[in-house]
Design a protein around this motif. Structure first.
Motif, short mmCIF file in Angstrom:
data_model
loop_
_atom_site.label_atom_id
_atom_site.label_comp_id
_atom_site.label_asym_id
_atom_site.label_seq_id
_atom_site.Cartn_x
_atom_site.Cartn_y
_atom_site.Cartn_z
N VAL A 63 0.80 -1.23 0.00
CA VAL A 63 0.00 0.00 0.00
C VAL A 63 0.83 1.27 0.00
N PHE A 67 -1.79 4.59 0.16
CA PHE A 67 -2.56 4.80 1.39
C PHE A 67 -1.80 5.74 2.33
N MET A 82 -7.28 6.09 1.32
CA MET A 82 -6.91 5.06 0.37
C MET A 82 -7.16 5.57 -1.04
#
Length: 126
Positions: A63, A67, A82
């Motif tokens: 991520v 994120f 996100m």
């Protein structure tokens, strides 16, 4: 007693964005480490991101760059922005907290976290 309540999940298409929130209650001392975990059907719960009480962050490789975790200690709140969501991000997302500061570093292991929310579902369609 400590309670964590998540919100903000939903269904989006690939490339979309969502912002998860977690509101904590039942404690007066800042949690040393708070984090987001996720669990997809048939898979183990995995760490997504953590943040210490002074704002230091740690992310899972999957991520990073997409994120962003943040927290507001005055509001006992935790957030997860996100972006550029992918179908593989589909999972139930859980807010977690602990007074163990070391839980924020290294591999993001659920074992180190004492308090958990009920989860909020994120579904990303292709």
């Amino acid at each position: 007693q400590v309670q964590l309540v998540e919100s903000g999940g939903g269904s989006v298409q690939t490339g979309g964005s969502l912002r998860l929130s977690c509101i904590g209650s039942g404690y007066s001392k800042n949690m040393a480490c708070m984090g987001w975990f996720r669990q997809a059907p048939g898979k183990e719960r995995e760490g997504v991101a953590t943040i210490t009480s002074n704002g230091s962050t740690n992310y899972a490789d999957s991520v990073k760059g997409r994120f962003t975790i943040s927290r507001d200690n005055a509001k006992n709140s935790l957030y997860l922005q996100m972006n550029s969501l992918k179908p593989e991000d589909t999972a139930m997302y859980y807010c977690a907290a602990t007074y163990i500061g070391g839980a924020c570093w290294g591999a993001l292991k659920p074992l180190w976290f004492t308090y958990w929310g009920q989860g909020t579902q994120v579904t990303v369609s292709s």
